[in-house]
Scaffold this motif. Structure first.
Motif, PDB file in Angstrom:
ATOM      1  N   HIS A 176      23.885 -18.149 -19.240  1.00  0.00           N
ATOM      2  CA  HIS A 176      23.307 -16.808 -19.338  1.00  0.00           C
ATOM      3  C   HIS A 176      24.175 -15.750 -18.644  1.00  0.00           C
ATOM      4  N   CYS A 183      22.420 -12.109 -18.258  1.00  0.00           N
ATOM      5  CA  CYS A 183      21.400 -11.682 -19.204  1.00  0.00           C
ATOM      6  C   CYS A 183      20.063 -12.168 -18.646  1.00  0.00           C
ATOM      7  N   GLU A 184      19.281 -11.238 -18.128  1.00  0.00           N
ATOM      8  CA  GLU A 184      18.160 -11.577 -17.241  1.00  0.00           C
ATOM      9  C   GLU A 184      16.958 -12.185 -17.954  1.00  0.00           C
ATOM     10  N   GLY A 185      16.820 -11.938 -19.254  1.00  0.00           N
ATOM     11  CA  GLY A 185      15.702 -12.512 -20.004  1.00  0.00           C
ATOM     12  C   GLY A 185      14.359 -12.178 -19.379  1.00  0.00           C
ATOM     13  N   GLU A 186      13.597 -13.231 -19.092  1.00  0.00           N
ATOM     14  CA  GLU A 186      12.251 -13.055 -18.523  1.00  0.00           C
ATOM     15  C   GLU A 186      12.265 -12.337 -17.173  1.00  0.00           C
ATOM     16  N   ALA A 189      12.422  -7.372 -16.011  1.00  0.00           N
ATOM     17  CA  ALA A 189      11.520  -6.352 -15.460  1.00  0.00           C
ATOM     18  C   ALA A 189      11.371  -6.503 -13.944  1.00  0.00           C
ATOM     19  N   ILE A 206      15.159 -13.661  -7.399  1.00  0.00           N
ATOM     20  CA  ILE A 206      14.888 -13.780  -8.845  1.00  0.00           C
ATOM     21  C   ILE A 206      16.190 -14.072  -9.596  1.00  0.00           C
ATOM     22  N   VAL A 210      16.940 -17.283 -12.030  1.00  0.00           N
ATOM     23  CA  VAL A 210      17.433 -17.219 -13.417  1.00  0.00           C
ATOM     24  C   VAL A 210      18.659 -18.126 -13.554  1.00  0.00           C
TER      25      VAL A 210
ATOM     26  N   VAL B  69      12.874 -19.076 -14.251  1.00  0.00           N
ATOM     27  CA  VAL B  69      12.906 -17.757 -14.898  1.00  0.00           C
ATOM     28  C   VAL B  69      13.974 -17.840 -15.983  1.00  0.00           C
ATOM     29  N   GLU B  70      13.561 -17.811 -17.214  1.00  0.00           N
ATOM     30  CA  GLU B  70      14.506 -18.047 -18.313  1.00  0.00           C
ATOM     31  C   GLU B  70      15.359 -16.819 -18.603  1.00  0.00           C
TER      32      GLU B  70
END
Lengths: 350, 73
Positions: A176, A183-186, A189, A206, A210, B69-70
């Protein structure tokens, strides 16, 4: 008088600088990020679908319809997230006070290795533990935050300490991460909000989570292709972006193992190929013809030939009585004479 | 009493909430993170890992961060 150690001193200065920046006008930037790239992707799928429908390509259209369904779901989800994250006011009511940011920075020193604060460059960085995803060792990463960039493009980078890139793509250091951009995805936010509110510990945590999570469905390079794509027949690793596939089952196939069907000219793998039991030519499973009674697998040419021979035998037995070798010459193949065929074209069982 | 609750799942909200005296970390998790199990989260009080039966105190900062966290591409 309370003693302040060098790290605490740096943390206080950094926290004040971060607070000044976040309390300023740049704070709101980036909080509302519309999913424009996803919208453009969705439009591209719609265009491809229209093109496919116009051509009457049913299988491709069904596949594109499924893609569109997925794109629209993601789009709706991202728009819901945007809406949910819309600030109620422009006032920085939830901005963490500098004391909280100091506590965050000091906690980073416990939570991560390699905490570095550079007051001149206005950056703060930590190092993750070595990351292993599905048995692929990716090494440790530095998460580098430039706090004056918070609210602007690319406030932080994810830098591999000892890059373990997939074959043929040096820009990717993690499924990712491309060009040091996560690319942070979920997590998008929550990351934006943590940064905007000055919650540095949450931000770094966070990002680390990820990095420690693998989403095979949305990776720059999937881990099972990290070292290239293995030929399904011989295991040879081919470049991820340049390899052939079996025209029947679509498994990866190298040029050495690629077999050509004598009838339809498709390239096929060993599992999808078979051999004519009479002439030994190579065929795909869809082109082979089966002799109903005996189960023999023949190529269309041998099948037709055998059919003609059988018809000829039948005709001879009706016209000549008593049958004899002079009236009905034996077929060219002795085997055919001793093994009369009962030929019925039948589909190959799946 | 008031505690600061940070839920890093989804939107990543942080807010002060009023809770009764004697509220434990487990109570807070069940109230704030309705879907999900505690072992799927990093749970910190005042930035430190804590047992689930720890009772919260006035002004505590409690955070829930999902372990998975995907990312995307």
């Amino acid at each position: 008088m309370r003693q302040v150690n060098p790290l605490q001193r740096q943390a206080i200065r950094a926290a004040l600088s971060i607070h000044d920046h976040l309390a300023g006008t740049g704070r709101m930037n980036g909080l509302v990020k519309l999913p424009s790239p996803l919208w453009e992707d969705t439009q591209a799928v719609v265009s491809r679908l229209e093109f496919s429908l116009a051509r009457g390509w049913r299988a491709a259209s069904d596949s594109l319809l499924a893609d569109l369904d997925g794109s629209l779901r993601r789009l709706r989800s991202e728009l819901d997230t945007c809406h949910a994250n819309l600030p109620r006011a422009t006032v920085a009511s939830k901005l963490a006070p500098p004391g909280e940011t100091v506590a965050d920075i000091l906690a980073l020193d416990d939570e991560f290795d390699g905490l570095t604060i550079d007051l001149q460059e206005k950056l703060i960085q930590v190092q993750t533990d070595p990351i292993v995803l599905e048995d692929t060792a990716l090494g440790s990463f530095r998460i580098v935050l430039r706090w004056e960039q918070i609210g602007r493009h690319r406030a932080y980078e994810v830098v591999a300490d000892t890059p373990c890139c997939p074959e043929h793509d040096d820009d990717v250091t993690h499924p990712h991460v491309r060009e040091q951009l996560l690319c942070e995805g979920e997590g998008a936010a929550a990351i934006r909000r943590a940064l905007a509110e000055g919650r540095l510990l949450d931000f770094f945590t966070i990002v680390r989570q990820v990095l420690e999570t693998y989403n095979a469905g949305s990776a720059y390079v999937q881990l099972d292709r990290w070292n290239g794509v293995a030929c399904r027949d011989c295991g040879y690793h081919m470049p991820d972006n340049d390899y052939g596939t079996c025209d029947r089952c679509e498994d990866p196939l190298c040029s050495e193992c690629s077999l050509g069907c004598q009838k339809c000219d498709r390239y096929i793998c060993s599992a999808c190929s078979t051999t004519c039991e009479k002439c030994d030519c190579c065929l795909c499973e869809c082109c082979v013809q089966v002799v109903a009674d005996t189960g023999r697998l023949l190529c269309p040419t041998c099948f037709d030939q055998a059919l003609e021979e059988e018809n000829h035998d039948d005709a001879c037995s009706e016209e000549v009585s008593p049958p004899g070798p002079a009236a009905c010459p034996a077929p060219a193949g002795a085997a055919a004479a001793t093994d009369p065929l009962c030929l019925v074209e039948a589909p190959v069982p799946a | 009493m008031k505690v600061l609750v940070i839920n890093n799942d989804g939107g990543g909200f942080a807010d002060y909430v009023e809770v009764p005296e004697g509220t434990t970390v487990r109570d807070m998790f069940q109230r704030e993170v309705r879907s999900g199990k505690p072992d799927g989260y990093l749970i910190r009080v005042n930035r430190q890992p804590v047992p689930s039966d720890q009772v919260l105190r006035e002004g505590d900062r409690i955070s829930f961060t999902p372990i998975k966290v995907e990312g995307a591409r």
